[in-house]
Design a protein around this motif. Structure first.
Motif, PDB file in Angstrom:
ATOM      1  N   PRO A   1       0.845  -1.195   0.000  1.00 44.87           N
ATOM      2  CA  PRO A   1       0.000   0.000   0.000  1.00 44.87           C
ATOM      3  C   PRO A   1       0.881   1.247   0.000  1.00 44.87           C
ATOM      4  O   PRO A   1       2.059   1.171   0.384  1.00 44.87           O
ATOM      5  CB  PRO A   1      -0.770  -0.102   1.324  1.00 44.87           C
ATOM      6  CG  PRO A   1      -0.580  -1.501   1.811  1.00 44.87           C
ATOM      7  CD  PRO A   1       0.696  -1.997   1.229  1.00 44.87           C
ATOM      8  N   GLY A   2       0.343   2.389  -0.401  1.00 49.30           N
ATOM      9  CA  GLY A   2       1.108   3.641  -0.348  1.00 49.30           C
ATOM     10  C   GLY A   2       1.610   3.892   1.061  1.00 49.30           C
ATOM     11  O   GLY A   2       0.913   3.619   2.037  1.00 49.30           O
TER      12      GLY A   2
ATOM     13  N   ALA B   1      -6.888   3.427  -3.745  1.00 51.23           N
ATOM     14  CA  ALA B   1      -5.898   2.701  -4.561  1.00 51.23           C
ATOM     15  C   ALA B   1      -4.583   3.477  -4.562  1.00 51.23           C
ATOM     16  O   ALA B   1      -4.173   4.065  -5.559  1.00 51.23           O
ATOM     17  CB  ALA B   1      -6.433   2.491  -5.968  1.00 51.23           C
ATOM     18  N   ASP B   2      -3.952   3.504  -3.389  1.00 52.24           N
ATOM     19  CA  ASP B   2      -2.612   4.089  -3.226  1.00 52.24           C
ATOM     20  C   ASP B   2      -1.660   2.900  -3.130  1.00 52.24           C
ATOM     21  O   ASP B   2      -1.707   2.147  -2.153  1.00 52.24           O
ATOM     22  CB  ASP B   2      -2.520   4.898  -1.926  1.00 52.24           C
ATOM     23  CG  ASP B   2      -3.433   6.114  -1.903  1.00 52.24           C
ATOM     24  OD1 ASP B   2      -4.032   6.438  -2.943  1.00 52.24           O
ATOM     25  OD2 ASP B   2      -3.535   6.739  -0.833  1.00 52.24           O
ATOM     26  N   ILE B   3      -0.799   2.751  -4.133  1.00 52.61           N
ATOM     27  CA  ILE B   3      -0.024   1.508  -4.262  1.00 52.61           C
ATOM     28  C   ILE B   3       1.410   1.830  -4.685  1.00 52.61           C
ATOM     29  O   ILE B   3       1.629   2.698  -5.534  1.00 52.61           O
ATOM     30  CB  ILE B   3      -0.680   0.598  -5.333  1.00 52.61           C
ATOM     31  CG1 ILE B   3      -2.119   0.257  -4.925  1.00 52.61           C
ATOM     32  CG2 ILE B   3       0.128  -0.686  -5.538  1.00 52.61           C
ATOM     33  CD1 ILE B   3      -2.961  -0.340  -6.039  1.00 52.61           C
ATOM     34  N   ALA B   4       2.357   1.110  -4.064  1.00 52.10           N
ATOM     35  CA  ALA B   4       3.757   1.229  -4.473  1.00 52.10           C
ATOM     36  C   ALA B   4       4.226  -0.114  -5.031  1.00 52.10           C
ATOM     37  O   ALA B   4       4.064  -1.144  -4.366  1.00 52.10           O
ATOM     38  CB  ALA B   4       4.615   1.626  -3.281  1.00 52.10           C
ATOM     39  N   ILE B   5       4.763  -0.091  -6.245  1.00 57.43           N
ATOM     40  CA  ILE B   5       5.374  -1.300  -6.831  1.00 57.43           C
ATOM     41  C   ILE B   5       6.879  -1.068  -6.850  1.00 57.43           C
ATOM     42  O   ILE B   5       7.373  -0.158  -7.514  1.00 57.43           O
ATOM     43  CB  ILE B   5       4.856  -1.549  -8.263  1.00 57.43           C
ATOM     44  CG1 ILE B   5       3.319  -1.634  -8.270  1.00 57.43           C
ATOM     45  CG2 ILE B   5       5.489  -2.824  -8.846  1.00 57.43           C
ATOM     46  CD1 ILE B   5       2.705  -1.823  -9.657  1.00 57.43           C
ATOM     47  N   TYR B   6       7.589  -1.863  -6.044  1.00 54.62           N
ATOM     48  CA  TYR B   6       9.039  -1.707  -5.953  1.00 54.62           C
ATOM     49  C   TYR B   6       9.722  -2.711  -6.879  1.00 54.62           C
ATOM     50  O   TYR B   6       9.284  -3.869  -6.975  1.00 54.62           O
ATOM     51  CB  TYR B   6       9.499  -1.911  -4.506  1.00 54.62           C
ATOM     52  CG  TYR B   6       8.982  -0.841  -3.574  1.00 54.62           C
ATOM     53  CD1 TYR B   6       9.496   0.456  -3.612  1.00 54.62           C
ATOM     54  CD2 TYR B   6       7.954  -1.116  -2.667  1.00 54.62           C
ATOM     55  CE1 TYR B   6       9.015   1.451  -2.763  1.00 54.62           C
ATOM     56  CE2 TYR B   6       7.468  -0.127  -1.814  1.00 54.62           C
ATOM     57  CZ  TYR B   6       8.001   1.151  -1.872  1.00 54.62           C
ATOM     58  OH  TYR B   6       7.520   2.127  -1.034  1.00 54.62           O
ATOM     59  N   ASP B   7      10.794  -2.272  -7.503  1.00 56.27           N
ATOM     60  CA  ASP B   7      11.503  -3.135  -8.452  1.00 56.27           C
ATOM     61  C   ASP B   7      12.369  -4.136  -7.687  1.00 56.27           C
ATOM     62  O   ASP B   7      13.597  -4.076  -7.712  1.00 56.27           O
ATOM     63  CB  ASP B   7      12.354  -2.273  -9.394  1.00 56.27           C
ATOM     64  CG  ASP B   7      12.813  -3.074 -10.603  1.00 56.27           C
ATOM     65  OD1 ASP B   7      12.441  -4.266 -10.707  1.00 56.27           O
ATOM     66  OD2 ASP B   7      13.549  -2.513 -11.437  1.00 56.27           O
TER      67      ASP B   7
ATOM     68  N   TYR C   1       6.448   1.744  -9.975  1.00 56.25           N
ATOM     69  CA  TYR C   1       5.216   2.513 -10.115  1.00 56.25           C
ATOM     70  C   TYR C   1       4.765   3.005  -8.754  1.00 56.25           C
ATOM     71  O   TYR C   1       4.832   2.259  -7.780  1.00 56.25           O
ATOM     72  CB  TYR C   1       4.053   1.654 -10.639  1.00 56.25           C
ATOM     73  CG  TYR C   1       4.105   1.279 -12.084  1.00 56.25           C
ATOM     74  CD1 TYR C   1       3.524   2.099 -13.052  1.00 56.25           C
ATOM     75  CD2 TYR C   1       4.687   0.078 -12.480  1.00 56.25           C
ATOM     76  CE1 TYR C   1       3.540   1.729 -14.391  1.00 56.25           C
ATOM     77  CE2 TYR C   1       4.715  -0.297 -13.817  1.00 56.25           C
ATOM     78  CZ  TYR C   1       4.142   0.529 -14.765  1.00 56.25           C
ATOM     79  OH  TYR C   1       4.162   0.164 -16.091  1.00 56.25           O
ATOM     80  N   THR C   2       4.286   4.256  -8.696  1.00 57.81           N
ATOM     81  CA  THR C   2       3.468   4.670  -7.561  1.00 57.81           C
ATOM     82  C   THR C   2       2.108   5.061  -8.125  1.00 57.81           C
ATOM     83  O   THR C   2       2.025   5.807  -9.113  1.00 57.81           O
ATOM     84  CB  THR C   2       4.078   5.867  -6.810  1.00 57.81           C
ATOM     85  OG1 THR C   2       5.406   5.540  -6.391  1.00 57.81           O
ATOM     86  CG2 THR C   2       3.234   6.243  -5.590  1.00 57.81           C
ATOM     87  N   ILE C   3       1.075   4.507  -7.504  1.00 55.14           N
ATOM     88  CA  ILE C   3      -0.291   4.810  -7.924  1.00 55.14           C
ATOM     89  C   ILE C   3      -0.973   5.528  -6.773  1.00 55.14           C
ATOM     90  O   ILE C   3      -0.901   5.078  -5.629  1.00 55.14           O
ATOM     91  CB  ILE C   3      -1.018   3.504  -8.308  1.00 55.14           C
ATOM     92  CG1 ILE C   3      -0.349   2.945  -9.573  1.00 55.14           C
ATOM     93  CG2 ILE C   3      -2.510   3.731  -8.537  1.00 55.14           C
ATOM     94  CD1 ILE C   3      -0.487   1.472  -9.746  1.00 55.14           C
ATOM     95  N   LYS C   4      -1.571   6.671  -7.081  1.00 61.36           N
ATOM     96  CA  LYS C   4      -2.226   7.469  -6.029  1.00 61.36           C
ATOM     97  C   LYS C   4      -3.689   7.674  -6.414  1.00 61.36           C
ATOM     98  O   LYS C   4      -3.974   8.243  -7.458  1.00 61.36           O
ATOM     99  CB  LYS C   4      -1.507   8.821  -5.889  1.00 61.36           C
ATOM    100  CG  LYS C   4      -2.243   9.839  -5.060  1.00 61.36           C
ATOM    101  CD  LYS C   4      -2.170   9.508  -3.596  1.00 61.36           C
ATOM    102  CE  LYS C   4      -3.185  10.234  -2.743  1.00 61.36           C
ATOM    103  NZ  LYS C   4      -3.754  11.454  -3.186  1.00 61.36           N
ATOM    104  N   GLY C   5      -4.588   7.157  -5.590  1.00 60.34           N
ATOM    105  CA  GLY C   5      -6.014   7.275  -5.891  1.00 60.34           C
ATOM    106  C   GLY C   5      -6.342   6.715  -7.269  1.00 60.34           C
ATOM    107  O   GLY C   5      -7.166   7.269  -7.999  1.00 60.34           O
ATOM    108  N   GLY C   6      -5.681   5.598  -7.627  1.00 57.56           N
ATOM    109  CA  GLY C   6      -5.960   4.943  -8.904  1.00 57.56           C
ATOM    110  C   GLY C   6      -5.259   5.564 -10.099  1.00 57.56           C
ATOM    111  O   GLY C   6      -5.411   5.088 -11.225  1.00 57.56           O
TER     112      GLY C   6
END
Ligand SMILES: [Zn+2]
Length: 563
Positions: free
Chosen positions: A52-53, A462-468, A488-493
Motif C-alpha cells: 500500500p502507499g 488505490a494508493d499503491i507502491a510497486i518496488y523493483d 510505479y506509484t499509484i495514487k487514488g488509482g
C-alpha cells in the motif's frame, strides 16, 4: 468516466489485511480497490514487491518554521535543484526541500500520505497554504495545544471537560487532526529563558508538564479521536532523558483509550532514549525504552533515526534549539507565537566521526530492532531533525540487513559502534515488517485505516507502491535503491510515478477531524476564550479560524463525544 486498472502478478505485502507476500492481482476502479474490473489498463508487476502507499506519521514538511528554514539556508536550497518538466515544477533543497520537491520525492519512494506534526495554531493558514502547494500527497496537520494559556488555565483548575471543549474548538478552528504536545510547559518557560523537566513548575502557571500531558490525554479520550495525543516529551536531546521519557509514558498508563489504539504516541524516540549525565558519559538507553514498549500496550513510538550528514533542525522546542546552537555556534533563529507556542531552527551536521552521533545512530536502530511488535513502531527521521525523509531507504536497508549495519560501522566511529549492543543484534526485518512500520502500523496509529489508507482491502484508496524488487531480494544496496525510486506509484488509482519518474502530480486531500463537543460546555468555554482574545491576542476571535477555502480537497473525520 470510469477509470479501471488491473495490476497483475503482484507479490503483495498488506499487513492490515494479513497479506504476507501473496501473489495476487489488484483491481482498481474510480480510485478504489474493487473485486473485479471489466476493461482495465493492465500493469504487469512481474512478481515484484507491492505494498500500500506509504503513510508517514511525522515529518515537518509545511508551515512557518519549515519556510523559515528554507529562507535561513540558501546553501541547502542550492542542493537538489531539478529543472521543471512537463509535469513537475522546479525542485530545490535537500533537508528543507520546497513544497514541490517534497511531494515528488515522497511519491517516488511510494509514499502517499504525510502528517505535518507541528502546526502553530495562529499560523495554521500558512501550514495549509503549503500543504495545498505540496503535490500528490494526502496530508493532515497536528496543532500544538500544549504550551497554550487556555490549556494551562484548564489544567490548573483540573477542568478536563472545558479543556476538551477548548481542544474541540482549536482542532476545528485550525482544521487540524489531533493534539500535538512539544516539550509541554518548556516552550512557555523558554519565554523566560528557562526550560522544564516533567515535574518542574511552569513559570507563573503553578502546573507541571506532567499535569499538562495527563490532562490532554484525558481530554483527547473524551472523543472518538482517530489518533492519540502525539508527544515530544520534555528534555529532548539531553543526556539522561530516558527517565523523563519513561515517566511520561507511565503517566497515561491508566487512561482508557476511546478507540482501539494507544493513548500516547511518543515521537522521535531516539532523541529521548539517552543515558549518562553529560556528553562525556553519554550512552544509549534504547534497551530500557524498548523494554517498556514491549511490556505495555498503551504506547506507540516512531524512531527518529539519524541520517549521517548535514541537516536543518527545527522544532517548537525553543530551549532545545538554543542548546544545539550553543554546541555548534552555527546560525540560529527563534520565534514566539503569542499565547500558544514558539520554535527554533539551527543547522546540524551528524558526523560518523563524532562519538555522540554514532551513539545516536545506533539508538534508532536498536529501538527498531529491540521492540518486538512492529505494530507499535513507525519509521521516521523526524524530517528534517534527525535527517531528511529521503534517507528512509537507507534506514530500511540497515534494518533489513545485519551485514549493511556492520558495514556502516566503518562510516561511523567503529570503537563506539562495537561497544554498543547493536553488533549483538542479529534481527533483520523482512518486507512484511517493513510494510508494517511504513504503512500498516502508521495508518493504524493515525486511525487512517478506517478511511482507506495504509492497506489494500476492498474499498481502500488505490494508493499503491510497486518496488523493483523480488520478494527474495536481500541485497541491501538493491533494496535501498528500489525504495528510493518505485517502479510505479499509484495514487487514488492514478499512475503518478513510473520507472522512478513523476508522470502526474494531482492534488492531495487534507484530512481533518471535527471533535463533536457538547454545546453547553462549548458555549461556556467560549466565554473564557473570547476573554483571552480581548485581553491578549493580536488577532480577533472572528479572524482566527481557518476558512474552508484553505482546504480545497477536504476529508472530514467526525469524532463524537464518548465520555
Ligand atoms: Zn518532529
Amino acid at each position: 468516466m470510469t477509470e479501471e486498472l488491473l495490476i497483475k502478478n503482484a507479490v503483495v505485502f498488506d499487513p492490515i489485511n494479513g497479506v504476507r507476500g501473496e501473489r495476487k492481482d489488484l483491481c482498481i476502479r474510480d480510485g478504489k480497490i474493487v473485486a473485479s474490473v471489466r476493461n482495465p489498463k493492465v500493469i504487469d508487476a512481474g512478481g515484484r514487491v507491492v505494498m500500500p502507499g506509504g503513510v508517514d506519521v511525522h515529518a515537518h514538511i509545511a508551515g512557518g518554521k519549515v519556510n523559515s528554514g528554507r529562507l535561513m539556508r540558501p546553501e541547502d536550497g542550492r542542493k537538489g535543484i531539478e529543472p521543471k518538466t512537463k509535469v513537475c515544477r522546479v525542485q530545490s533543497g535537500y533537508s528543507v526541500p520546497n513544497t514541490f520537491a517534497t511531494g515528488y520525492r515522497y511519491a517516488k519512494m511510494g509514499y502517499t500520505f504525510v502528517m505535518e506534526p507541528a502546526m502553530p495554531p495562529l499560523l495554521a493558514r500558512h501550514t495549509h497554504e503549503e500543504l495545498i502547494d505540496t503535490p500528490i500527497l494526502d496530508n493532515a496537520a497536528l496543532p500544538l495545544i500544549d504550551n497554550n494559556w487556555m490549556t494551562f488555565d484548564y489544567v490548573k483548575s483540573g477542568d478536563i471537560d472545558h479543556l476538551a471543549a477548548y481542544i474541540a474548538w482549536m482542532i476545528k478552528a485550525t482544521k487540524g487532526y489531533g493534539i500535538k504536545i512539544v516539550n509541554p510547559g518548556g516552550t512557555e518557560a523558554w519565554g523566560w529563558g528557562k526550560n522544564c523537566d516533567l515535574h518542574d513548575p511552569v513559570p507563573f502557571f503553578d502546573i507541571t508538564p506532567a499535569d499538562i500531558v495527563k490532562a490532554l490525554a484525558k481530554a483527547n479520550e473524551k472523543y472518538a479521536m482517530p489518533h492519540s495525543i502525539h508527544v515530544h516529551t520534555n528534555m529532548l536531546g539531553h543526556p539522561g532523558n530516558f527517565e523523563t521519557t519513561l515517566a511520561t509514558l507511565d503517566l497515561v498508563k491508566g487512561i482508557k483509550a476511546a478507540k482501539n489504539r494507544p493513548v500516547l504516541h511518543c515521537t522521535h524516540t531516539q532523541f529521548h532514549s539517552y543515558g549518562g549525565t553529560s556528553w562525556k558519559d553519554f550512552e544509549s538507553k534504547a534497551n530500557a525504552i524498548a523494554n517498556y514498549v514491549n511490556n505495555n500496550t498503551h504506547v506507540s513510538i516512531d524512531i527518529g533515526q539519524i541520517i549521517l550528514g548535514d541537516t536543518t533542525t527545527m522544532t517548537a522546542d525553543g530551549p532545545m534549539e538554543y542548546s544545539l546552537y550553543q554546541i555548534t555556534g552555527r546560525k540560529w533563529t527563534n520565534c514566539d507565537v503569542e499565547l500558544e507556542t514558539g520554535s527554533g531552527i539551527t543547522p546540524f551536521l551528524y558526523s560518523g566521526k563524532v562519538g555522540v552521533h554514532t551513539i545516536q545512530w545506533t539508538i534508532g536502530q536498536e529501538l527498531a530492532l529491540l521492540i518486538k511488535d512492529p505494530w507499535k513502531l513507525a519509521l521516521t527521521t523526524d524530517h528534517p531533525n534527525a535527517g531528511p525523509f529521503i534517507g528512509y531507504p537507507i534506514v530500511i536497508s540497515t534494518l533489513m540487513s545485519k551485514k549493511r549495519r556492520d558495514e556502516i560501522a566503518k562510516e561511523v566511529s567503529p570503537a563506539i559502534y562495537d561497544k554498543s549492543s547493536l553488533p549483538s543484534i542479529d534481527r533483520e526485518l523482512d518486507f512484511y515488517e517493513i510494510a508494517i512500520i511504513t504503512r500498516g502500523a502508521t495508518a493504524k496509529i493515525l486511525g487512517l485505516q478506517e478511511h482507506g489508507k495504509g492497506h489494500l482491502g476492498l474499498g481502500a484508496d488505490a494508493d499503491i507502491a510497486i518496488y523493483d524488487l523480488s520478494p527474495e531480494e536481500r541485497d541491501a544496496g538493491k533494496i535501498q535503491r528500489a525504495f528510493l525510486n518505485t517502479k510505479y506509484t499509484i495514487k487514488g488509482g492514478q499512475i503518478v510515478v513510473k520507472d522512478g519518474e513523476v508522470v502526474a502530480a494531482p492534488a492531495g486531500k487534507t484530512f481533518f477531524v471535527t471533535p463533536e463537543c457538547d454545546q453547553k460546555l462549548f458555549d461556556e468555554m467560549l466565554v473564557n476564550l473570547k476573554q483571552k482574545f480581548e485581553n491578549y491576542y493580536s488577532v480577533t476571535y472572528n479572524n482566527y479560524a481557518v476558512q474552508d477555502v484553505y482546504l480545497p480537497h477536504p476529508y472530514e473525520i467526525k469524532a463524537p463525544m464518548v465520555a
